[in-house]
Design a protein around this motif. Structure first.
Motif: not given
Length: 79
Positions: A1-18
């Motif tokens: 079940m997905t909530n609109s407030n949910d957030r994903h911390v993902v690696p950015n292909p160009k470096g860093g994290w999104d």
């Protein structure tokens, strides 16, 4: 079940994290380190009324989930 407030911390292909919301094309935030991205995701989720933070590894797999208050966590233990 997905909530609109949910957030994903993902690696950015160009470096860093999104920090991204669900299927969003653009990131809500971009940081140099995963720890900073997780802290920013906690702020965003908390300000939005609570939800889940899902942290992905560099391989793209979800490696951690955390309920941010005032979310609906059915367990008493942290994690």
């Amino acid at each position: 079940m997905t909530n609109s407030n949910d957030r994903h911390v993902v690696p950015n292909p160009k470096g860093g994290w999104d920090v991204k919301a669900g299927d969003a094309q653009r990131a809500s935030a971009h940081t140099d380190t995963q720890a900073k991205a997780q802290a920013r995701a906690r702020d965003i989720i908390g300000n939005a009324g609570g939800g889940e933070m899902l942290t992905h590894g560099r391989d793209g797999q979800i490696r951690a989930k955390d309920t941010i208050a005032p979310g609906n966590d059915p367990r008493n233990v942290k994690g």
